[in-house]
Scaffold this active site. Structure first.
Site, PDB file in Angstrom:
ATOM      1  CG  HIS A   1      29.861  36.128 -11.825  1.00 24.80           C
ATOM      2  ND1 HIS A   1      29.982  35.070 -12.692  1.00 24.80           N
ATOM      3  CD2 HIS A   1      29.560  35.586 -10.626  1.00 24.80           C
ATOM      4  CE1 HIS A   1      29.777  33.944 -12.043  1.00 24.80           C
ATOM      5  NE2 HIS A   1      29.507  34.234 -10.785  1.00 24.80           N
TER       6      HIS A   1
ATOM      7  CG  ASP B   1      26.407  33.870  -8.743  1.00 26.75           C
ATOM      8  OD1 ASP B   1      27.125  33.036  -9.312  1.00 26.75           O
ATOM      9  OD2 ASP B   1      26.850  34.700  -7.931  1.00 26.75           O
TER      10      ASP B   1
ATOM     11  CG  ASP C   1      32.078  32.310  -8.854  1.00 26.10           C
ATOM     12  OD1 ASP C   1      33.068  32.202  -8.118  1.00 26.10           O
ATOM     13  OD2 ASP C   1      30.937  32.480  -8.412  1.00 26.10           O
TER      14      ASP C   1
ATOM     15  CG  HIS D   1      28.795  28.585 -10.433  1.00 24.99           C
ATOM     16  ND1 HIS D   1      28.826  29.242 -11.641  1.00 24.99           N
ATOM     17  CD2 HIS D   1      28.856  29.550  -9.493  1.00 24.99           C
ATOM     18  CE1 HIS D   1      28.887  30.546 -11.428  1.00 24.99           C
ATOM     19  NE2 HIS D   1      28.910  30.756 -10.130  1.00 24.99           N
TER      20      HIS D   1
END
Length: 1001
Positions: free
Chosen positions: A262, A264, A374, A578
């Site tokens: 993951h 970001d 997420d 996000h």
């Protein structure tokens, strides 16, 4: 016989820690090290290798926060190394904090020819010395000195998130750069022990299996000579072989393990660092694939692949090759893993349009699994969008973070506002960064909600957030738990394969209807107001630019700006990530976002002006362009007319205050400039509750328990102050101005009322200098509303205004787009906004027996982490209070506030007719554009907005030869379509989205 289990466990732990782990590497020799500090932003390899390097030693401090140092390492592999069950590797420690995988320094290793080898991470610090090096080490390490902004503490304000305040002193010290010889058998023994120790601690102490594992581990400690671990490791492995070989229970849960990382796209680092994080992680993944033919890695976010293509083309081609093999798996289909609460409907569609176009163009892959592990809650519009984009499954994890209620399902059908359903899965391990430990696997088996009906789940493994992704240790864990007594079964696989199996084993899944509200991170609807305002404005400017450009292009007046619009959309889509749009990133990220939004606005303004000039022609008539899909007193929707714009009425000043009245509504302010009455003159209904003040500014203490920028806790309500004593009240032209002071801040409310309008315009101008403070705007209304309707993408959701259950209680702060509507049958009110998303809506009973329904907008916050200066400074926020009998009236108010009329001087009084028009007032045209394939076809996206079945006709303002319905990606659906000369008649279900593609005649 006494129980000495605790003592045996202590012995095992110490033996592994103090004897086995240190013996994994038999010997090491230091490398020669030279370095070059990059003076500014990162540079490419070809530039770095041309610089003058200086010799450095271990224990040398290196690089400032957010800096880059290139290390040139060289040496020779000693003779005889790499034989007799060993492997030669480089071991590099840039000064890591070993307790966490990410949030700190990272490195990327290059060969002399510029080829990428792999990355260096805190928990993945080795580099294999491959045979092609012929024993000669000559490598470069691009080391990024990213500071630990918050990986170890998410509370403290820090200057590290802004290069201007982060400092210039070195923050890391070089610890190790060695050639080392790894003992493969000892490493395998450590992995055997790690797996069994973890499993033992997850088993019930009363189970014989637990005791069996304990005694086997104790025997291992006896068998391995601490003074000769290398020579006796095989004996230790023999001692564990039987317990490792015992097969799993027949009823054991199965987890399909998919590699993941993951990353970001921005968060506690800027997007420029995300690009490098992707390169580092993907190089690790590709290196693992070389070693393990069963390893599969899933990666979403077309933007991250696009960055690799642009900045690391050689790495991108290696990814492309693994995609062809089905091992590097594009998932999600979106441009980025966006927030889903705040992006508008068309923007969410474009996430899939842009993302899937990239995957199809570059890889020939159409991902079927939507992927948002997420994001901070999931809009009820998403199932229809996912299905309309050609996907059939959805993965998330975040709702396991709920602070009040537990989601009752892990595999289920999620039903959206229009009735669309998508098969959805929450990995029951409650993490998207698993290391495949026994704890993660046991948690998945224990928590899986569908047990007894289905017995399969998804496990996403790999260090995220820049931690480097999956590791060889995790793959070793997967192999050992593929069929192990006491453990769930692990099987390496693909997301698509998991969903096919899950759907087959669960033919009648439970259904969750409506939004998937995250009971956490409610502050993200409000934090970093300028970022949110930039998003809202960009979405509406994009709508205008496409509409007017398509109208002009369809009439042969200019060329459609395909490339410019695509580029601008991709910028806006990236900024909807996000942790950007929700306001939860460091200062650097939001500074860049605001700069990008400014650029986007300027470029779109030029596109809009060029198209409108072309449409208006030359002349002196005033043409009024309206891009909203609603009629406003003679203004043609989606077209232009010669109607004059409505002027503000003059405020009437009286002894007891100020009056604004236009024959439709009347607003009365007392001598303190407080709105004490708002009356619909036709019905004589008063909207302001008795004894209350509307448009009331309120400030609250805002100190959440955990995550500053993310959270608003319900306790804020206990410490509030109403601003009822302004420092000035006066009329400036047609506007009533009321100024308040609070702390170091000044807030001016400006009120005006337009001729013919049913809404009072409110502009709140704030110079904000508070911290840990929430600013709200309250509207206590004399209405009894059991539910409030809040706009979301392509429709609205209704939420109760009362609190009956813990689920109702958890919704104390909710999301709305352009409007909120509360009302009784036939009468109601709308609160529309220009860029505000956070709201709270409650109701109370009065002593007179009436009901007050209060709608409050959350205007500003001032969180301290991760940006200690968040929301500081000047803001201009727009609100409208409107008489609105129904939701369509509320929607009209929201469109008018966000899509103001534009007046252009042009040719004759002849109007610019709409390019597309619909006959039903309940059907809104959301987008008018030319087709993505640049064929010149017109594309129109519309939706039913009231929540009822409706039939409408669609007419085009230019000759068309054929009209066909398509999916959201503009691919034709199996439907005969309509000939150009016949009207397009559609029947839409509640909140249905329809996309039409028209070929011009």
């Amino acid at each position: 016989m006494y129980d000495n289990t605790d003592q045996v466990e202590l012995r095992i732990d110490r033996f592994v820690r103090d004897h086995i782990v240190p013996a994994i590497y038999r010997r090491s020799v230091p490398l020669r090290i030279e370095s070059w500090d990059v003076p500014g932003e990162p540079v490419a390899f070809r530039e770095a290798v041309r610089q003058a390097y200086r010799s450095v030693d271990i224990d040398t401090p290196w690089s400032r926060p957010w800096g880059t140092t290139w290390f040139h390492v060289s040496g020779e592999v000693p003779a005889g190394w790499g034989s007799d069950g060993t492997a030669v590797e480089l071991l590099i420690d840039l000064g890591f904090t070993q307790g966490q995988a990410g949030f700190q320094a990272e490195g990327l290793v290059y060969r002399r020819d510029g080829g990428i080898v792999k990355a260096i991470e805190p928990l993945n610090g080795y580099v294999p010395v491959t045979a092609d090096l012929a024993g000669v080490i000559d490598l470069y390490v691009e080391a990024a000195s990213n500071p630990d902004v918050g990986g170890s503490a998410f509370y403290e304000p820090t200057p590290l998130g802004d290069p201007a305040t982060a400092g210039t002193e070195p923050i890391y010290t070089l610890r190790r750069m060695d050639i080392a010889e790894r003992d493969v058998n000892v490493w395998e023994l450590e992995r055997d022990s790690w797996t069994l120790i973890g499993l033992m601690r997850e088993l019930d102490p009363a189970l014989p299996r637990r005791a069996e594992i304990l005694r086997a581990l104790e025997s291992m400690c006896d068998a391995v000579d601490p003074d000769d671990v290398a020579g006796t490791a095989h004996l230790g492995r023999d001692a564990l072989r039987r317990v490792l070989g015992a097969p799993a229970y027949a009823s054991a849960h199965t987890s399909i393990a998919v590699g993941h990382a993951h990353i970001d796209s921005a968060w506690l680092w800027p997007t420029r660092e995300t690009i490098r994080k992707c390169a580092r992680t993907f190089s690790n993944v590709l290196q693992l694939m070389d070693d393990d033919p069963d390893f599969v890695f899933a990666c979403s976010s077309a933007q991250q692949y696009a960055w690799m293509k642009e900045f690391y083309p050689e790495l991108f081609e290696r990814i492309r090759a693994r995609v062809r093999e089905g091992r590097f798996v594009p998932v999600g289909g979106m441009w980025v893993e966006s927030d889903t609460n705040m992006p508008g409907g068309e923007a969410l569609v474009r996430q899939f349009v842009a993302g899937k176009a990239f995957f199809l163009r570059e890889f020939g892959v159409d991902p079927k699994v939507a992927w948002l592990p997420d994001s901070f809650g999931y809009t009820a519009a998403l199932p229809q969008i996912v299905k309309g984009a050609g996907s059939d499954s959805f993965v998330t994890q975040k709702l396991s973070w709920n602070d009040t209620n537990k989601m009752p399902h892990h595999s289920f059908l999620w039903e959206g506002i229009d009735g669309s359903r998508v098969f959805t899965h929450f990995p029951p391990s409650d993490t998207y960064n698993s290391d495949l430990s026994a704890a993660d696997l046991a948690r998945a088996q224990r928590q899986y909600a569908e047990k007894g009906r289905s017995n399969i789940s998804l496990a996403l493994f790999g260090f995220g957030d820049g931690g480097g992704g999956p590791t060889r240790e995790m793959l070793a864990a997967a192999r050992r738990t593929s069929d192990l007594e006491g453990s769930p079964r692990i099987r390496l696989g693909t997301p698509q394969g998991f969903f096919e199996e899950a759907k087959a084993t669960l033919p009648d899944p439970a259904i969750w209807t409506g939004e998937m509200y995250l009971e956490f991170h409610r502050g993200t609807y409000t934090s970093q107001a300028r970022t949110k305002q930039g998003n809202r404005r960009s979405e509406h400017l994009l709508r205008e630019a496409e509409l007017w450009s398509a109208t002009a292009a369809a009439r042969g007046l200019l060329d459609y700006p395909y490339g410019a619009l695509q580029s601008l959309w991709e910028t806006v889509l990236l900024l909807q990530f996000h942790d950007i749009l929700p306001g939860s990133s460091i200062a650097w990220v939001h500074q860049q976002a605001e700069s990008e939004y400014s650029r986007v606005a300027a470029e779109l303004a030029e596109l809009i002006a060029a198209a409108q000039r072309a449409l208006a022609g030359t002349g002196t008539a005033e043409l009024v362009f309206n891009a909203a899909p609603v009629t406003a007193d003679g203004v043609v929707p989606l077209g232009a007319s010669v109607a004059a714009t409505h002027r503000p009425v003059r405020p009437l000043q009286r002894q007891d205050g100020t009056l604004l009245e236009n024959g439709i509504v009347q607003a009365r302010f007392d001598e303190s400039g407080l709105l004490v009455s708002f009356v619909d003159l036709a019905s004589r209904r008063e909207l302001v509750a008795p004894g209350e003040v509307a448009s009331l500014l309120q400030v609250f203490r805002d100190i959440p328990n955990n995550w500053d920028a993310w959270d608003i806790d319900v306790a804020y309500r206990r410490n509030g102050t109403d601003l009822r004593a302004p420092i000035s009240v006066g009329v400036a032209g047609d506007v009533l101005e009321v100024t308040h002071a609070h702390g170091a801040s000044r807030i001016t409310q400006r009120y005006w009322l337009l001729e013919g309008a049913r809404e009072l315009q409110i502009e709140t101008v704030v110079d904000w200098h508070e911290h840990a403070t929430l600013l709200k705007l309250a509207f206590p209304l004399d209405l009894r509303a059991d539910q409030a309707a809040s706009e979301i993408q392509f429709g609205h959701v209704k939420r109760p205004t009362y609190v009956n259950t813990s689920w109702d209680h958890a919704h104390f702060e909710t999301i709305a787009h352009r409007w909120v509507h509360v009302g009784e049958p036939g009468f109601g009110a709308a609160i529309a906004n220009g860029s505000t998303y956070g709201h709270d809506i409650t109701r109370t009973m009065r002593e007179d027996g009436g009901t007050t329904t209060q709608v409050r907008e959350s205007l500003l916050r001032a969180p301290q982490f991760p940006d200690p200066h968040a929301d500081q400074g000047a803001h201009v926020l727009r609100t409208a209070l409107a008489v609105a009998p129904g939701v369509l009236d509320a929607a009209a108010a929201g469109y008018r506030l966000n899509l103001p009329l534009r007046t252009v001087t042009g040719a004759s009084p002849q109007a610019v007719s709409p390019l597309v028009a619909v006959s039903s007032p309940g059907v809104f045209v959301e987008a008018v554009k030319l087709a993505e394939d640049r064929s010149g076809d017109l594309v129109v996206r519309l939706y039913e907005a009231q929540g009822s079945r409706v039939t409408t006709t669609v007419e085009f303002g230019v000759p068309v030869s054929r009209v066909r319905p398509t999916d959201l990606l503009e691919r034709e659906l199996p439907h005969p379509g309509w000939a150009g000369e016949e009207p397009v008649e559609l029947t839409l279900r509640p909140f249905e989205i329809v996309t039409l593609r028209a070929s011009r005649a």
